[in-house]
Scaffold this active site. Structure first.
Site, PDB file in Angstrom:
ATOM      1  N   GLU A  50      53.619  25.498  53.842  1.00  9.74           N
ATOM      2  CA  GLU A  50      52.102  24.994  52.813  1.00  9.74           C
ATOM      3  C   GLU A  50      52.203  23.502  53.203  1.00  9.74           C
ATOM      4  OE1 GLU A  50      51.145  26.326  49.276  1.00  9.74           O
ATOM      5  OE2 GLU A  50      51.200  28.429  49.707  1.00  9.74           O
ATOM      6  N   HIS A  76      43.167  37.135  35.822  1.00  6.48           N
ATOM      7  CA  HIS A  76      43.460  35.596  36.494  1.00  6.48           C
ATOM      8  C   HIS A  76      42.493  35.046  37.538  1.00  6.48           C
ATOM      9  CE1 HIS A  76      47.177  35.616  34.321  1.00  6.48           C
ATOM     10  NE2 HIS A  76      47.455  34.462  34.671  1.00  6.48           N
ATOM     11  N   ASP A 128      51.095  32.367  45.603  1.00  5.89           N
ATOM     12  CA  ASP A 128      51.988  31.243  45.062  1.00  5.89           C
ATOM     13  C   ASP A 128      52.686  31.663  43.697  1.00  5.89           C
ATOM     14  OD1 ASP A 128      51.529  29.667  47.334  1.00  5.89           O
ATOM     15  OD2 ASP A 128      50.137  28.525  46.240  1.00  5.89           O
TER      16      ASP A 128
HETATM   17  C1  LIG Z   1      47.854  30.483  38.527  1.00  6.64           C
HETATM   18  C2  LIG Z   1      47.008  31.132  39.762  1.00  6.64           C
HETATM   19  C3  LIG Z   1      47.695  31.176  41.002  1.00  6.64           C
HETATM   20  C4  LIG Z   1      47.133  31.682  41.969  1.00  6.64           C
HETATM   21  N1  LIG Z   1      47.729  31.740  43.146  1.00  6.64           N
HETATM   22  C5  LIG Z   1      47.049  32.478  44.221  1.00  6.64           C
HETATM   23  C6  LIG Z   1      47.848  32.270  45.678  1.00  6.64           C
HETATM   24  O1  LIG Z   1      48.484  31.650  45.846  1.00  6.64           O
HETATM   25  N2  LIG Z   1      47.013  33.225  46.666  1.00  6.64           N
HETATM   26  C7  LIG Z   1      46.154  33.858  46.347  1.00  6.64           C
HETATM   27  O2  LIG Z   1      45.645  34.376  47.311  1.00  6.64           O
HETATM   28  N3  LIG Z   1      45.652  33.916  45.153  1.00  6.64           N
HETATM   29  C8  LIG Z   1      45.890  33.461  44.115  1.00  6.64           C
HETATM   30  N4  LIG Z   1      45.591  33.108  43.030  1.00  6.64           N
HETATM   31  C9  LIG Z   1      44.322  34.041  42.664  1.00  6.64           C
HETATM   32  C10 LIG Z   1      44.316  35.450  42.447  1.00  6.64           C
HETATM   33  O3  LIG Z   1      44.963  35.907  43.437  1.00  6.64           O
HETATM   34  C11 LIG Z   1      43.117  36.208  42.063  1.00  6.64           C
HETATM   35  O4  LIG Z   1      42.451  35.489  41.031  1.00  6.64           O
HETATM   36  C12 LIG Z   1      43.579  37.714  41.592  1.00  6.64           C
HETATM   37  O5  LIG Z   1      42.143  38.407  41.604  1.00  6.64           O
HETATM   38  C13 LIG Z   1      44.058  37.746  40.415  1.00  6.64           C
HETATM   39  O6  LIG Z   1      44.690  39.068  40.007  1.00  6.64           O
HETATM   40  P1  LIG Z   1      44.653  39.556  38.662  1.00  6.64           P
HETATM   41  O7  LIG Z   1      45.312  40.848  38.550  1.00  6.64           O
HETATM   42  O8  LIG Z   1      44.355  38.801  37.553  1.00  6.64           O
HETATM   43  O9  LIG Z   1      43.057  40.029  38.989  1.00  6.64           O
HETATM   44  P2  LIG Z   1      41.693  40.217  37.865  1.00  6.64           P
HETATM   45  O10 LIG Z   1      41.259  38.676  37.516  1.00  6.64           O
HETATM   46  O11 LIG Z   1      41.879  40.838  36.735  1.00  6.64           O
HETATM   47  O12 LIG Z   1      40.688  40.815  38.920  1.00  6.64           O
HETATM   48  C14 LIG Z   1      40.123  39.991  40.059  1.00  6.64           C
HETATM   49  C15 LIG Z   1      39.122  40.957  40.714  1.00  6.64           C
HETATM   50  O13 LIG Z   1      39.628  42.208  41.237  1.00  6.64           O
HETATM   51  C16 LIG Z   1      39.164  43.398  40.495  1.00  6.64           C
HETATM   52  N5  LIG Z   1      40.378  44.239  40.302  1.00  6.64           N
HETATM   53  C17 LIG Z   1      41.178  44.195  39.340  1.00  6.64           C
HETATM   54  N6  LIG Z   1      42.021  45.228  39.736  1.00  6.64           N
HETATM   55  C18 LIG Z   1      41.860  46.260  40.592  1.00  6.64           C
HETATM   56  C19 LIG Z   1      42.177  47.101  41.069  1.00  6.64           C
HETATM   57  N7  LIG Z   1      43.343  47.779  40.627  1.00  6.64           N
HETATM   58  N8  LIG Z   1      41.596  47.810  41.860  1.00  6.64           N
HETATM   59  C20 LIG Z   1      40.290  47.183  42.459  1.00  6.64           C
HETATM   60  N9  LIG Z   1      39.851  46.104  41.920  1.00  6.64           N
HETATM   61  C21 LIG Z   1      40.599  45.402  41.090  1.00  6.64           C
HETATM   62  C22 LIG Z   1      38.505  43.174  39.354  1.00  6.64           C
HETATM   63  O14 LIG Z   1      37.367  43.912  38.871  1.00  6.64           O
HETATM   64  C23 LIG Z   1      37.905  41.534  39.728  1.00  6.64           C
HETATM   65  O15 LIG Z   1      36.752  41.852  40.444  1.00  6.64           O
HETATM   66  C24 LIG Z   1      46.091  32.448  41.779  1.00  6.64           C
HETATM   67  C25 LIG Z   1      45.480  32.475  40.478  1.00  6.64           C
HETATM   68  C26 LIG Z   1      46.159  31.809  39.359  1.00  6.64           C
HETATM   69  C27 LIG Z   1      45.558  32.018  38.052  1.00  6.64           C
END
Ligand SMILES: Cc1cc2nc3c(=O)[nH]c(=O)nc-3n(C[C@H](O)[C@H](O)[C@H](O)COP(=O)(O)OP(=O)(O)OC[C@H]3O[C@@H](n4cnc5c(N)ncnc54)[C@H](O)[C@@H]3O)c2cc1C
Length: 510
Positions: free
Chosen positions: A273, A97, A161
């Site tokens: 917020e 994400h 969120d």
């Molecule tokens: C609809 C939506 C709403 C959001 N709302 C918020 C919010 O309210 N607050 C907020 O803070 N963020 C928010 N985000 C952003 C979100 O927190 C970050 O993009 C987060 O990284 C997404 O988590 P993911 O599991 O998809 O990570 P990924 O996109 O899969 O990974 C993100 C990064 O972390 C690394 N990573 C993944 N897993 C691990 C692990 N286990 N150990 C070490 N590194 C790892 C990856 O290599 C990459 O560099 C939102 C995103 C979306 C799409």
């Protein structure tokens, strides 16, 4: 007589580099020992999934996708990469994400973290009631943590969120939402981590054990280790919430009230917020009863821009009797437009999982899998009115492009720990200002140009902002981004991932 060749040391170095480059193709992840190779897949669907993310802006192809069947598998993969003269990169992929390729690994390996679910055999989230914590796999998503902890009447304290994100993904950034002013970001609510470092070592760390690694990883953009378990702090769970929207036509009244609300020591709100309601489509008024929607529409038409404080007070059976009085006390004296306060009563889960309802609607309309040129900036309190004048009114309103949400809410810096890798502005209170655009593929460039204009405005106005979920930076820009933390960040990288194997998609060391 055979000719004699002599070389300068610099020429020998170049020759070695050329030799390494010419044989690099042989050192593919696919040459891994059998026990690893069987989990490396090149299925076209998986490869294609691993080359995209929620942003739909960046596309990078890995050589293979790794489906770990255990934590040791991940360690083995990273150790194998370390053993090669030219190591390949490894990116943990949580829910992907990210919006700018942060979880991708061009010509490297994407590790599908959710595969660990089979290995956990149902033990991915273990709640320890007596210790008020949960041990959670790094691949688990927050909605599942909520469900598991609620069964014991407990809950994590700090959220994002949206809850369909992995622990590893949010803890690599910070994890913020309307509770952060009180409890700090999610990274401030972790007691212990287990991870696989960039050297392939499986290490447990906390504030008292391997603390340098612990602080490096929290907010460390995936640069130091792959989080395989986190011990998350829990507190008593409420059952219901009073959920309020207060509408303002004056920015200083709005931000003044937000700052007042996050400073309260007694009868404090549980969530604060804020966001903009712009006189631009789409005007989402779904929170409000149909009867009041015309009134809100005419307020927005009259002022072009309305600021909304979103405020929540939790309660349960014990506190139910007093909650209405507490809400009344909380909003007394606030300067929203008279008669423009709206209230809902909802379950705790319905409130926390609110974005998922939007997701289902957007998915049904084919509007979820579109480009997301998002921009998040942390802005020091002293400059927030410049953002209103220069950005909200000067750019967003004027250009009339906005498709999506613009969030704005303050946090207390005292709740962040400066030893962690995450960076914030250097003021006691700073705001998260988030431009959460959804764009058609044809409009993407216009949104990106607008984001650039916002950043340029901040630069020109001398606003010392910090980008949250940072992206697309040059080496020099990363250095400036981390500021005084850059030296430590580099030293930690050299210690825990000396061959620059992890999270190449962040673009910091690769
Ligand atoms: C609809 C939506 C709403 C959001 N709302 C918020 C919010 O309210 N607050 C907020 O803070 N963020 C928010 N985000 C952003 C979100 O927190 C970050 O993009 C987060 O990284 C997404 O988590 P993911 O599991 O998809 O990570 P990924 O996109 O899969 O990974 C993100 C990064 O972390 C690394 N990573 C993944 N897993 C691990 C692990 N286990 N150990 C070490 N590194 C790892 C990856 O290599 C990459 O560099 C939102 C995103 C979306 C799409």
């Amino acid at each position: 007589m055979a000719p004699k060749f002599t070389f300068e040391p610099s020429e020998i170095f170049i020759l070695i580099l050329l030799w390494l480059a010419s044989t690099a193709a042989q050192w593919s992840p696919l040459q891994a020992p059998k026990e690893l190779a069987q989990n490396l897949v090149r299925d076209p669907v998986l490869l294609s999934e691993a080359s995209t993310d929620y942003g739909h802006i960046v596309h990078e192809n890995p050589v293979a996708v790794f489906k770990p069947s255990s934590v040791s598998d991940i360690a083995g993969l990273i150790k194998f990469s370390n053993s090669l003269p030219i190591p390949f990169t490894v990116a943990a992929r949580g829910q992907a994400h990210s919006v700018h390729g942060q979880a991708m690994a061009r010509d490297g390996v994407a590790v599908n973290m959710t595969e660990l679910n089979d290995y956990r055999k149902g033990s991915g989230i273990v709640v320890k009631v007596s210790g008020k914590y949960a041990d959670v796999g790094g691949e688990q998503i927050w909605i599942d943590v909520l469900h598991a902890t609620l069964e014991y009447g407990l809950t994590p304290l700090s959220w994002t969120d949206y809850l369909y994100l992995t622990l590893g993904g949010t803890l690599s950034n910070a994890g913020i939402s309307g509770q952060a002013f009180q409890f700090g970001p999610q990274i401030s609510n972790v007691h212990e981590l287990e991870l696989v470092t960039g050297k392939g070592d499986i290490v447990t760390c906390s504030a008292t054990k391997n603390s340098n690694l612990f602080y490096a990883v929290l907010g460390g953009l995936g640069q130091f280790g792959i989080i395989t378990r986190a011990r998350v702090a829990l507190g008593p769970a409420p059952t219901r919430v009073k959920w309020l929207h207060l509408l303002y036509n004056d920015f200083s009244a709005f931000s003044g009230d937000q700052e007042h609300l996050i400073s309260l020591a007694e009868n404090a709100p549980d969530y604060v917020e804020g966001f903009l309601l712009l006189n631009q489509p789409p005007l989402d008024l779904s929170f409000y009863p149909a009867a009041v929607q015309p009134r809100i529409t005419s307020l927005v038409t009259q002022y072009s821009i309305i600021y909304i404080i979103e405020l929540v007070k939790y309660y349960d059976d014990q506190s139910q009797e007093n909650v209405d009085q507490e809400v009344e006390d909380l909003v007394r004296g606030l300067k929203f437009v008279p008669r423009f306060m709206f209230e809902k009563d909802a379950s705790y889960e319905e409130f926390l999982n609110r974005v998922h309802s939007d997701e289902l609607v957007l998915r049904s309309q084919g509007l979820w899998d579109l480009p997301h040129p998002w921009l998040n900036i942390f802005v020091p309190k002293s400059r927030i009115s410049d953002i209103d004048e220069g950005v909200f009114k000067g750019i967003i309103l004027k250009q009339n492009l906005t498709a999506g949400l613009v969030l704005i809410y303050p946090m207390n810096r005292s709740k962040w720990d400066d030893r962690m890798s995450a960076v914030t502005p250097d003021e006691d209170v700073f705001y998260n200002v988030a431009f959460l655009h959804t764009s058609g593929f044809d409009q993407l460039k216009a949104f990106q140009a607008q984001n650039q204009e916002v950043l340029q405005f901040c630069e020109d106005a001398g606003i010392k902002y910090k980008q949250y979920l940072p992206q697309d930076k040059t080496k020099q820009e990363w250095k400036e981004y981390f500021g005084p933390k850059w030296k430590t960040f580099q030293e930690r990288k050299a210690e825990f991932d000396p061959k620059h194997i992890l999270a190449p998609g962040q673009g910091i060391f690769t």
